[in-house]
Design a protein around this motif. Structure first.
Motif, PDB file in Angstrom:
ATOM      1  N   LEU A 186       0.818  -1.201   0.000  1.00 59.43           N
ATOM      2  CA  LEU A 186       0.000   0.000   0.000  1.00 59.43           C
ATOM      3  C   LEU A 186       0.851   1.250   0.000  1.00 59.43           C
ATOM      4  O   LEU A 186       0.539   2.221  -0.660  1.00 59.43           O
ATOM      5  CB  LEU A 186      -0.881   0.017   1.251  1.00 59.43           C
ATOM      6  CG  LEU A 186      -2.252  -0.592   1.057  1.00 59.43           C
ATOM      7  CD1 LEU A 186      -3.001  -0.569   2.364  1.00 59.43           C
ATOM      8  CD2 LEU A 186      -3.035   0.165   0.006  1.00 59.43           C
ATOM      9  N   LEU A 227       0.518   4.637  -2.380  1.00 58.47           N
ATOM     10  CA  LEU A 227       0.138   5.938  -1.853  1.00 58.47           C
ATOM     11  C   LEU A 227       1.185   7.014  -2.101  1.00 58.47           C
ATOM     12  O   LEU A 227       0.970   8.145  -1.763  1.00 58.47           O
ATOM     13  CB  LEU A 227      -0.178   5.818  -0.364  1.00 58.47           C
ATOM     14  CG  LEU A 227      -1.350   4.869  -0.109  1.00 58.47           C
ATOM     15  CD1 LEU A 227      -1.585   4.693   1.372  1.00 58.47           C
ATOM     16  CD2 LEU A 227      -2.620   5.358  -0.780  1.00 58.47           C
ATOM     17  N   GLU A 271     -10.829  -2.299   0.711  1.00 61.37           N
ATOM     18  CA  GLU A 271     -10.285  -1.039   1.230  1.00 61.37           C
ATOM     19  C   GLU A 271      -9.023  -0.629   0.470  1.00 61.37           C
ATOM     20  O   GLU A 271      -8.826   0.542   0.147  1.00 61.37           O
ATOM     21  CB  GLU A 271      -9.990  -1.205   2.725  1.00 61.37           C
ATOM     22  CG  GLU A 271      -9.463   0.029   3.408  1.00 61.37           C
ATOM     23  CD  GLU A 271     -10.501   1.132   3.594  1.00 61.37           C
ATOM     24  OE1 GLU A 271     -11.696   0.897   3.296  1.00 61.37           O
ATOM     25  OE2 GLU A 271     -10.114   2.233   4.004  1.00 61.37           O
ATOM     26  N   GLU A 289      -8.536   2.724  -1.737  1.00 60.33           N
ATOM     27  CA  GLU A 289      -7.451   3.680  -1.476  1.00 60.33           C
ATOM     28  C   GLU A 289      -6.681   3.979  -2.759  1.00 60.33           C
ATOM     29  O   GLU A 289      -6.272   5.108  -3.006  1.00 60.33           O
ATOM     30  CB  GLU A 289      -6.491   3.139  -0.415  1.00 60.33           C
ATOM     31  CG  GLU A 289      -7.013   3.320   0.998  1.00 60.33           C
ATOM     32  CD  GLU A 289      -5.931   3.137   2.053  1.00 60.33           C
ATOM     33  OE1 GLU A 289      -4.794   3.579   1.836  1.00 60.33           O
ATOM     34  OE2 GLU A 289      -6.245   2.542   3.097  1.00 60.33           O
ATOM     35  N   TRP A 295     -12.305   7.835   1.143  1.00 60.45           N
ATOM     36  CA  TRP A 295     -13.239   8.170   2.224  1.00 60.45           C
ATOM     37  C   TRP A 295     -12.563   9.160   3.170  1.00 60.45           C
ATOM     38  O   TRP A 295     -13.159  10.147   3.581  1.00 60.45           O
ATOM     39  CB  TRP A 295     -13.625   6.886   2.981  1.00 60.45           C
ATOM     40  CG  TRP A 295     -14.673   7.124   4.015  1.00 60.45           C
ATOM     41  CD1 TRP A 295     -16.023   7.084   3.850  1.00 60.45           C
ATOM     42  CD2 TRP A 295     -14.451   7.473   5.394  1.00 60.45           C
ATOM     43  NE1 TRP A 295     -16.650   7.386   5.022  1.00 60.45           N
ATOM     44  CE2 TRP A 295     -15.714   7.637   5.987  1.00 60.45           C
ATOM     45  CE3 TRP A 295     -13.313   7.671   6.166  1.00 60.45           C
ATOM     46  CZ2 TRP A 295     -15.868   7.973   7.327  1.00 60.45           C
ATOM     47  CZ3 TRP A 295     -13.463   8.016   7.504  1.00 60.45           C
ATOM     48  CH2 TRP A 295     -14.730   8.157   8.069  1.00 60.45           C
ATOM     49  N   ALA A 296     -11.306   8.877   3.508  1.00 60.10           N
ATOM     50  CA  ALA A 296     -10.587   9.725   4.467  1.00 60.10           C
ATOM     51  C   ALA A 296     -10.483  11.162   3.952  1.00 60.10           C
ATOM     52  O   ALA A 296     -10.685  12.112   4.704  1.00 60.10           O
ATOM     53  CB  ALA A 296      -9.195   9.160   4.726  1.00 60.10           C
ATOM     54  N   TYR A 338     -15.754   7.348  -1.569  1.00 58.19           N
ATOM     55  CA  TYR A 338     -16.340   7.815  -0.306  1.00 58.19           C
ATOM     56  C   TYR A 338     -17.769   7.286  -0.169  1.00 58.19           C
ATOM     57  O   TYR A 338     -18.160   6.768   0.880  1.00 58.19           O
ATOM     58  CB  TYR A 338     -16.338   9.348  -0.285  1.00 58.19           C
ATOM     59  CG  TYR A 338     -17.097   9.950   0.876  1.00 58.19           C
ATOM     60  CD1 TYR A 338     -16.536   9.980   2.148  1.00 58.19           C
ATOM     61  CD2 TYR A 338     -18.375  10.487   0.705  1.00 58.19           C
ATOM     62  CE1 TYR A 338     -17.234  10.525   3.216  1.00 58.19           C
ATOM     63  CE2 TYR A 338     -19.080  11.035   1.760  1.00 58.19           C
ATOM     64  CZ  TYR A 338     -18.502  11.056   3.016  1.00 58.19           C
ATOM     65  OH  TYR A 338     -19.198  11.593   4.081  1.00 58.19           O
ATOM     66  N   THR A 372     -17.920   3.472   0.401  1.00 59.59           N
ATOM     67  CA  THR A 372     -17.498   3.122   1.761  1.00 59.59           C
ATOM     68  C   THR A 372     -18.637   3.301   2.764  1.00 59.59           C
ATOM     69  O   THR A 372     -18.736   2.562   3.743  1.00 59.59           O
ATOM     70  CB  THR A 372     -16.291   4.004   2.175  1.00 59.59           C
ATOM     71  OG1 THR A 372     -15.249   3.792   1.237  1.00 59.59           O
ATOM     72  CG2 THR A 372     -15.778   3.652   3.559  1.00 59.59           C
TER      73      THR A 372
END
Lengths: 337, 378
Positions: free
Chosen positions: A6, A10, A214, A218, A227-228, A246, A249
């Motif tokens: 991950l 990112l 998830e 991401e 979502w974050a 978002y 989720t």
């Protein structure tokens, strides 16, 4: 292994690249399949932009300001006049293929500007760019567009193109239009070099198809917003409908670990969006079926998404967006989250 | 804020002098060794003095003043950690010795351990409230720790007693502006400017503009300060912040590095450089910056949060969880910490806990929206 994997996704850095031709040498089918997609055409050169060619003279009036986008050969020029003064600038790139709309960027005084007028497919003409609603231009340049800061400009080009951003800084000289292979497969360049060198051990890449829900969200959310990211802004209401990860989720059926409820369950990342709504039914019945003794719909047996993923009319966007918050929609209930 | 740090440097010195040591003993006697240590110390042979003090203390471990001198020599050699150990040993023998306590505070300060430095100084100031220098150094510690209110409480009475003291005006102005009391802070800036253009005044004006998010004006003020005194402590940290906010990332990084070259313990420069490097995926150096920022401000939530994010990035989800749980315990309204804690839980395969955090975030956001004035919602 997954957290390390991950971390690779990112990294908001797109290495300088030369497009997808290196990938096409071995993955011809995937790259050919991907090239006509809206993602691959998320940024267009002005000379190739079909919308600008098909609409050689678009006009938009906002208070005292009159905006015109006029075709001149291979170029399109934005001109804003107020009766007292005028401002003209060539469009640098078109953002978006135009299924819903298309916004333009130009350069002025060393900064990147987002055009205040955008093309909307539904109306076939210009209207206010969606993020500019509720704002008033104070100068003729502001009437032409909104100045973006370096970080915002890097974010825009980081998603709409590839090869343009390194170390968080935008390098316009190396822009390759559209999402490219390495936008998602960040190790693509290293992989290609290792393959060329015949080094099988270092040529291994992360297998994105193995990601859980998830992790997939991401990855896709880097551009479609995680979502974050949305939760951090506190944004709510119909504006969030544009941010599919978002919304998904927030669905009751969303499960971070379940591969049956991730973006790629329904969407082929290398292909076009499937507009046959019935084709999505199998994705729903993979979980909701009498055979699995899970909850099943008492109203209908097919076209699940027409009720459970309603189209939301976003004011000012001239487009209905599919709400990815999967739910039982009740008449008169407010838009959730 | 070396304004007072420099002024106080003279305090950290010898407690015991040669005249205090008897001359009748031979060179190999403990007194002879001590006398030699003092001679070396005063002659500037610090390494030699340290060796002799240690030799003497091996034989006479209870000599408080010799131990304190050893601490001073170690501090002068830049070995603050060992100096701190020696001062503590001395204070165990005589806890009420204020000069040693002051020296201990300075050693902590120089070592970048601002929180314990402030603790020692509070003791000194409580005993001698009228002494200007310990008060100024304590105020400087409070500013570095981000405890602006404490700095205001400390300096306000002093400023009324000595209204012409520019150092007090400057520090109190800084505290007021950082505390959001810009109007009062700017009055003090005006007072500083009355005696002519000053880098300090422009730095304060810049900070005031920065807190009002007026980045272009802040940049202009910092530029003026730099033109007058490019060495002014903290200035490059703030200048870099304004550069980053106006988009000059390269210039910002250079400014932060310049600040840290002259003061490795500057909180702003460490924190902001950490964020720049994090954005650049230079996680190892970014971590060092946040850790240094946290050394200066041990309870700083912002630095702790950034370190937790780096832990998540590095796949250290368990470490991140511990830090984030502590942050949300301290402030249950911290939406960002709840969001990242959810991610940590998911990566640790603690789905129900992650789901709980997400539900909490939605609740907090909904409450915030409900409390927002009409028309303010996004």
């Amino acid at each position: 292994m997954r957290p390390a994997l991950l971390a690779l996704f990112l990294v908001p850095v797109v290495a300088a690249g030369s497009g997808d031709s290196a990938c096409a040498a071995c993955h011809a089918q995937e790259t050919a399949h991907f090239r006509p997609t809206p993602m691959a055409q998320a940024l267009l050169l002005v000379e190739n932009c079909e919308i600008l060619k098909a609409h050689p003279d678009m006009q938009f009036q906002e208070g005292p300001y009159h905006t015109q986008i006029k075709r001149e050969g291979d170029r399109s020029i934005i001109t804003v006049t107020s009766g007292v003064e005028s401002f003209s600038v060539p469009i640098l790139y078109a953002l978006g293929q135009g299924k819903a709309g298309q916004t333009y960027v130009f350069q002025h005084d060393g900064a990147i500007y987002e055009s205040r007028a955008s093309f909307y497919n539904e109306t076939g003409g210009l209207d206010l760019t969606i993020g500019d609603q509720g704002t008033t231009p104070h100068t003729i340049v502001e009437a032409a567009g909104r100045r973006t800061g370096p970080a915002e400009a890097a974010n825009c080009f980081g998603c709409h193109s590839h090869g343009a951003v390194a170390g968080g800084i935008l390098h316009l000289e190396s822009v390759v239009p559209g999402v490219g292979c390495q936008s998602c497969h960040v190790q693509a360049e290293k992989h290609a070099a290792a393959v060329r060198a015949g080094n099988v051990a270092t040529a291994k890449m992360a297998h994105l198809a193995d990601l859980a829900a998830e992790e997939t969200l991401e990855l896709c959310g880097q551009c479609h917003r995680t979502w974050a990211q949305i939760a951090q802004t506190g944004m709510h209401g119909p504006n969030t409908v544009r941010f599919q990860p978002y919304r998904l989720t927030n669905s009751k059926c969303y499960d971070v670990e379940d591969q049956r409820i991730r973006c790629t369950t329904c969407h082929d990342p290398h292909g076009q969006i499937n507009t046959n709504l019935a084709s999505y039914d199998a994705k729903c019945t993979a979980c909701h079926s009498t055979a699995l003794h899970t909850e099943v719909c008492s109203v209908a047996k097919d076209n699940c998404v027409t009720c459970h993923m309603p189209k939301i009319d976003l004011p000012g966007a001239h487009h209905k967006f599919t709400d990815h918050q999967i739910r039982i929609v009740k008449a008169g209930e407010p838009y959730p989250n | 804020m070396l304004v007072c740090g420099r002024a106080l440097a003279g305090l950290a010195g010898l407690i015991l002098s040669i005249s205090d040591v008897g001359w009748c003993q031979g060179a190999d006697s403990p007194e002879g060794i001590l006398r030699h240590a003092l001679q070396l110390h005063q002659a500037g042979d610090i390494a030699g003095a340290i060796a002799e003090y240690r030799a003497y203390l091996n034989q006479v471990p209870d000599n408080l003043m010799a131990r304190s001198n050893l601490g001073a020599a170690l501090a002068r050699a830049g070995n603050y950690e060992d100096a701190i150990v020696e001062y503590h040993k001395a204070l165990e023998q005589q806890p009420g010795n204020l000069p040693i306590r002051m020296n201990l505070a300075l050693a902590y300060y120089k070592a970048g351990k601002i929180s314990p430095a402030a603790g020692e100084l509070e003791g000194v100031v409580a005993e001698r409230p009228g002494e200007r220098q310990p008060v100024l150094l304590l105020a400087d510690c409070y500013l570095r720790l981000g405890e602006d209110r404490k700095a205001i409480d400390l300096l306000d009475p002093l400023q009324q007693q000595t209204p012409d003291d520019k150092a007090i005006d400057y520090m109190l102005g800084t505290a007021l502006i950082r505390d959001g009391q810009s109007a009062r802070g700017e009055l003090l800036v005006d007072r500083i400017l009355r005696d002519g253009d000053s880098a300090e005044a422009h730095l304060l004006m810049g900070e005031s503009r920065l807190s009002a998010k007026d980045f272009a004006d802040a940049l202009e003020e910092f530029g003026k300060a730099l033109a007058i005194n490019p060495q002014l402590p903290s200035l490059n940290g703030y200048y870099g912040t304004a550069l980053a906010d106006t988009g000059d990332i390269t210039g910002a990084e250079a400014a932060f590095r310049k600040e840290l070259a002259s003061d490795p313990n500057d909180y702003v420069a460490n924190f902001q450089l950490g964020k720049l490097l994090e954005g650049d995926a230079n996680y190892a150096e970014s971590r060092r910056c946040f850790e240094r920022a946290l050394t200066v401000r041990p309870h700083d939530r912002a630095a702790r949060y950034q370190l937790a994010l780096l832990d998540l990035e590095a796949g250290q989800a368990e470490q991140a969880r511990v830090a984030l749980e502590s942050l949300v315990r301290e402030n249950p309204q911290d939406v960002d910490a709840h969001i990242s804690l959810a991610t940590a839980y998911y990566r640790l395969k603690r789905k129900p806990d992650g789901n709980k955090q997400r539900a909490l975030v939605l609740e907090l956001n909904a409450a915030k929206q409900a409390a927002a004035p009409a028309g303010m919602s996004k």
